[in-house]
Motif scaffolding. Structure first.
Motif, short mmCIF file in Angstrom:
data_model
loop_
_atom_site.label_atom_id
_atom_site.label_comp_id
_atom_site.label_asym_id
_atom_site.label_seq_id
_atom_site.Cartn_x
_atom_site.Cartn_y
_atom_site.Cartn_z
N LEU A 1 0.80 -1.22 0.00
CA LEU A 1 0.00 0.00 0.00
C LEU A 1 0.84 1.27 0.00
O LEU A 1 0.30 2.36 -0.24
N ALA B 1 0.26 4.67 -2.11
CA ALA B 1 -1.08 4.68 -2.72
C ALA B 1 -1.62 6.10 -2.67
O ALA B 1 -1.31 6.88 -1.77
N VAL C 1 -5.06 8.13 -2.23
CA VAL C 1 -6.35 7.82 -1.62
C VAL C 1 -7.26 9.05 -1.70
O VAL C 1 -7.03 10.04 -1.00
N MET D 1 -12.24 1.65 1.74
CA MET D 1 -11.68 2.70 0.89
C MET D 1 -11.29 2.10 -0.45
O MET D 1 -10.99 0.92 -0.56
N ILE E 1 -8.52 2.77 -3.41
CA ILE E 1 -7.24 3.45 -3.53
C ILE E 1 -6.67 3.27 -4.94
O ILE E 1 -7.05 2.35 -5.66
N ASN E 2 -5.74 4.13 -5.28
CA ASN E 2 -4.96 4.05 -6.52
C ASN E 2 -3.60 3.56 -6.06
O ASN E 2 -2.81 4.31 -5.50
N ARG E 3 -3.33 2.27 -6.25
CA ARG E 3 -2.16 1.61 -5.68
C ARG E 3 -1.03 1.46 -6.69
O ARG E 3 -1.24 0.98 -7.80
N HIS F 1 -6.47 0.23 -9.32
CA HIS F 1 -7.40 0.54 -8.24
C HIS F 1 -7.55 -0.71 -7.38
O HIS F 1 -7.57 -1.83 -7.90
N ASN G 1 -1.74 11.09 -0.01
CA ASN G 1 -0.61 10.22 -0.35
C ASN G 1 -0.31 9.36 0.87
O ASN G 1 0.13 9.87 1.90
N LEU G 2 -0.53 8.05 0.74
CA LEU G 2 -0.31 7.12 1.85
C LEU G 2 1.18 6.81 1.98
O LEU G 2 1.79 6.29 1.06
#
Length: 168
Positions: free
Chosen positions: A22, A25, A27, A43, A45-47, A90, A116-117
């Motif tokens: 993750l 990612a 988010v 959630m 996310i765009n990973r 995703h 931004n994770l």
């Protein structure tokens, strides 16, 4: 079509694996939801697909995907980057048995905000998502029950996320 991840986590060790996947990612704040009656937090996310970036290689020489994978990413205009080495997808991330959710520095009124994770820290009864800018989201859980599943086809990413290295 590329293989999609579908993973479950039941303890802090499992969550460490998910945290690695993750990292970096993106988010969207509007794509998170706590459902207290169901005791669920979800959630989308765009990973960044670290598993396809060749983690064994150094960042400069990351492995390219198999030749057959390149044809999997289709664009109407045919503009698939030749030899793309980096990919995003995703993913849905769901936690069950959630008792409470706490946040800090998340602009709740701005649902279009993209977070931004940086990392996910896990303890037996607490999961904390750390975002850039000092923001965090913390889940209080009775026990860790999580699943991550890729949804949709991956697309080429322009580059691999990079982080500044602190020097002392």
């Amino acid at each position: 079509m590329a293989e999609r991840l579908k993973l479950r986590a039941h303890d802090a060790v499992d969550m460490d694996v998910l945290a690695a996947l993750l990292q970096d990612a993106l988010v969207p704040l509007g794509q998170m939801d706590y459902l207290p009656r169901e005791r669920r937090f979800a959630m989308v996310i765009n990973r960044f697909m670290w598993e396809r970036a060749g983690l064994a290689a150094d960042h400069a020489g990351a492995a390219a995907p198999d030749a057959g994978e390149e044809s999997d990413a289709r664009f109407e205009d045919g503009a698939t980057p030749k030899g793309s080495r980096f990919w995003r997808t995703h993913s849905g991330l769901i936690f069950d048995r959630v008792k409470a959710v706490a946040t800090r520095n998340l602009p709740r009124s701005r649902k279009s905000t993209l977070l931004n994770l940086l990392t996910v820290a896990s303890e037996p009864k607490r999961i904390t998502f750390h975002f850039s800018g000092g923001a965090f989201l913390r889940l209080q859980v009775t026990e860790i029950r999580c699943h991550l599943e890729d949804i949709g086809d991956p697309w080429p990413a322009a580059d691999m996320p990079r982080h500044a290295v602190a020097t002392t």
